[in-house]
Design a protein around this motif. Structure first.
Motif, PDB file in Angstrom:
ATOM      1  N   SER A  19       0.830  -1.210   0.000  1.00 42.64           N
ATOM      2  CA  SER A  19       0.000   0.000   0.000  1.00 42.64           C
ATOM      3  C   SER A  19       0.858   1.251   0.000  1.00 42.64           C
ATOM      4  O   SER A  19       0.539   2.247  -0.668  1.00 42.64           O
ATOM      5  CB  SER A  19      -0.935  -0.003   1.217  1.00 42.64           C
ATOM      6  OG  SER A  19      -1.834  -1.090   1.150  1.00 42.64           O
ATOM      7  N   HIS A  20       1.970   1.213   0.762  1.00 43.08           N
ATOM      8  CA  HIS A  20       2.870   2.365   0.821  1.00 43.08           C
ATOM      9  C   HIS A  20       3.501   2.618  -0.541  1.00 43.08           C
ATOM     10  O   HIS A  20       3.562   3.763  -1.012  1.00 43.08           O
ATOM     11  CB  HIS A  20       3.954   2.124   1.873  1.00 43.08           C
ATOM     12  CG  HIS A  20       4.849   3.297   2.104  1.00 43.08           C
ATOM     13  ND1 HIS A  20       5.981   3.538   1.346  1.00 43.08           N
ATOM     14  CD2 HIS A  20       4.785   4.314   3.000  1.00 43.08           C
ATOM     15  CE1 HIS A  20       6.568   4.645   1.767  1.00 43.08           C
ATOM     16  NE2 HIS A  20       5.871   5.136   2.769  1.00 43.08           N
ATOM     17  N   TRP A  21       3.982   1.556  -1.198  1.00 39.01           N
ATOM     18  CA  TRP A  21       4.592   1.723  -2.520  1.00 39.01           C
ATOM     19  C   TRP A  21       3.573   2.221  -3.530  1.00 39.01           C
ATOM     20  O   TRP A  21       3.887   3.056  -4.376  1.00 39.01           O
ATOM     21  CB  TRP A  21       5.214   0.407  -2.986  1.00 39.01           C
ATOM     22  CG  TRP A  21       6.591   0.169  -2.464  1.00 39.01           C
ATOM     23  CD1 TRP A  21       6.945  -0.115  -1.170  1.00 39.01           C
ATOM     24  CD2 TRP A  21       7.814   0.203  -3.208  1.00 39.01           C
ATOM     25  NE1 TRP A  21       8.300  -0.271  -1.075  1.00 39.01           N
ATOM     26  CE2 TRP A  21       8.863  -0.088  -2.302  1.00 39.01           C
ATOM     27  CE3 TRP A  21       8.112   0.411  -4.551  1.00 39.01           C
ATOM     28  CZ2 TRP A  21      10.197  -0.145  -2.711  1.00 39.01           C
ATOM     29  CZ3 TRP A  21       9.429   0.355  -4.953  1.00 39.01           C
ATOM     30  CH2 TRP A  21      10.459   0.079  -4.034  1.00 39.01           C
ATOM     31  N   ALA A  22       2.348   1.699  -3.462  1.00 39.25           N
ATOM     32  CA  ALA A  22       1.319   2.127  -4.414  1.00 39.25           C
ATOM     33  C   ALA A  22       0.963   3.594  -4.200  1.00 39.25           C
ATOM     34  O   ALA A  22       0.832   4.363  -5.161  1.00 39.25           O
ATOM     35  CB  ALA A  22       0.081   1.257  -4.260  1.00 39.25           C
ATOM     36  N   ALA A  23       0.818   3.997  -2.947  1.00 43.48           N
ATOM     37  CA  ALA A  23       0.434   5.371  -2.635  1.00 43.48           C
ATOM     38  C   ALA A  23       1.543   6.362  -2.963  1.00 43.48           C
ATOM     39  O   ALA A  23       1.277   7.526  -3.269  1.00 43.48           O
ATOM     40  CB  ALA A  23       0.050   5.485  -1.162  1.00 43.48           C
ATOM     41  N   HIS A  24       2.794   5.893  -2.874  1.00 43.22           N
ATOM     42  CA  HIS A  24       3.950   6.783  -3.085  1.00 43.22           C
ATOM     43  C   HIS A  24       4.756   6.355  -4.308  1.00 43.22           C
ATOM     44  O   HIS A  24       5.977   6.500  -4.334  1.00 43.22           O
ATOM     45  CB  HIS A  24       4.835   6.786  -1.840  1.00 43.22           C
ATOM     46  CG  HIS A  24       4.142   7.254  -0.593  1.00 43.22           C
ATOM     47  ND1 HIS A  24       3.899   8.585  -0.333  1.00 43.22           N
ATOM     48  CD2 HIS A  24       3.615   6.565   0.444  1.00 43.22           C
ATOM     49  CE1 HIS A  24       3.264   8.698   0.827  1.00 43.22           C
ATOM     50  NE2 HIS A  24       3.074   7.489   1.312  1.00 43.22           N
ATOM     51  N   GLN A  25       4.069   5.861  -5.312  1.00 42.14           N
ATOM     52  CA  GLN A  25       4.743   5.349  -6.494  1.00 42.14           C
ATOM     53  C   GLN A  25       5.670   6.384  -7.129  1.00 42.14           C
ATOM     54  O   GLN A  25       6.791   6.071  -7.548  1.00 42.14           O
ATOM     55  CB  GLN A  25       3.694   4.863  -7.496  1.00 42.14           C
ATOM     56  CG  GLN A  25       4.241   4.532  -8.868  1.00 42.14           C
ATOM     57  CD  GLN A  25       4.011   5.667  -9.843  1.00 42.14           C
ATOM     58  OE1 GLN A  25       2.954   6.302  -9.819  1.00 42.14           O
ATOM     59  NE2 GLN A  25       4.986   5.936 -10.687  1.00 42.14           N
ATOM     60  N   ASP A  26       5.236   7.632  -7.190  1.00 42.65           N
ATOM     61  CA  ASP A  26       6.085   8.675  -7.782  1.00 42.65           C
ATOM     62  C   ASP A  26       7.372   8.857  -6.977  1.00 42.65           C
ATOM     63  O   ASP A  26       8.447   9.078  -7.553  1.00 42.65           O
ATOM     64  CB  ASP A  26       5.321   9.998  -7.871  1.00 42.65           C
ATOM     65  CG  ASP A  26       4.214   9.961  -8.901  1.00 42.65           C
ATOM     66  OD1 ASP A  26       4.262   9.095  -9.795  1.00 42.65           O
ATOM     67  OD2 ASP A  26       3.291  10.793  -8.817  1.00 42.65           O
TER      68      ASP A  26
END
Length: 281
Positions: A19-26
């Motif tokens: 979830s963290h990687w998806a939310a902070h993909q940029d």
């Protein structure tokens, strides 16, 4: 999704980590973007080729592969449902027609034999319980003579983000964290281990090239420290200490990072092995 061999990783990447990687993909792309060109150069994707992206995450490398392969096709494979949702949304938004994604564990996922010309991975290969089995499964998906270009994290001491966390070892329980060969991101930090696994899995002409790149972790030390400690490794460490030590760790990390801010961004060096090989004919 089909069977899972790497259950601990599936739990992590479908939980906070994913979830963290998806939310902070940029943000994560800014950290790893310096490795994209070396990966693509090594993969040498040609027009019309079929590409398999292992551990594709939110799909940035899959998009790059799809553009290089057009009118061919790129398939991204990952354990993380949150990241794949992000990947599909981005691909649709960006209007990339020759791309698709599958939810699966590359170690055991049923891949169509000989369906791909090349397999790539940007730091998606270090988390297998059985790397040889995983690489052998990937090899079956390649046509005879098909090739791979994989990035895996290299020596821990070459990664400044890890050095920054190690500076907190009298506050946080760092023992064993980042040890080469241990399960996790540094499991293939030894080039000999990585190349031996690929050879045993049925690849030939196996090579390991040491590469490094600088990634942007934030606009300044405070933002970068927050990002580091909110990521999976940082969060895991903070959860093992009390509130006072958490605050001490955050304050010290900010001070450690301050010298690395230049031109409006905080950049840290990371090192990797660029692994290339071809499937045995």
């Amino acid at each position: 999704m089909h069977g899972i061999a790497n259950t601990a990783q599936a739990q992590a990447w479908n939980g906070h980590e994913g979830s963290h990687w998806a939310a902070h993909q940029d943000r994560w792309d800014a950290v790893n973007a310096g490795f994209n060109q070396p990966l693509l150069d090594a993969a040498a994707i040609g027009s019309g080729e079929r590409v398999l992206d292992i551990g594709c995450g939110a799909g940035t490398t899959t998009q790059l592969a799809a553009r290089a392969a057009a009118p061919g096709h790129a398939l991204g494979l990952d354990l993380s449902a949150p990241m794949l949702e992000r990947a599909r949304t981005r691909a649709a938004r960006d209007g990339i027609p020759n791309i698709s994604f599958e939810h699966g564990d590359a170690q055991v996922h049923p891949l169509t034999p000989g369906a791909f010309d090349v397999a790539i991975s940007r730091f998606g290969i270090m988390f297998f319980d059985d790397p040889v089995a995983a690489f052998a499964n990937i090899a079956t998906a390649l046509r005879p003579g098909g090739r791979i270009a994989f990035l895996s994290a290299a020596e821990p001491e070459g990664n400044q983000w890890l050095q920054s966390l190690t500076s907190l070892d009298d506050i946080l329980p760092m023992r064993g964290f980042g040890a080469p060969g241990a399960p996790g991101m540094f499991s293939l930090a030894d080039a000999g281990t990585a190349t031996a696994a690929l050879t045993e899995a049925g690849f030939q002409d196996v090579r390991a090239e040491h590469v490094q790149a600088y990634g942007t972790w934030g606009r300044d030390a405070r933002e970068a420290a927050h990002f580091l400690l909110d990521s999976g490794p940082g969060r895991h460490l903070l959860e093992q200490v009390g509130p006072d030590d958490r605050e001490r760790a955050r304050s010290r990390l900010v001070e450690w990072l301050r010298p690395y801010r230049t031109d409006g961004a905080l950049r840290l060096r990371s090192t990797a092995w660029l692994l290339t090989a071809t499937r045995t004919d």
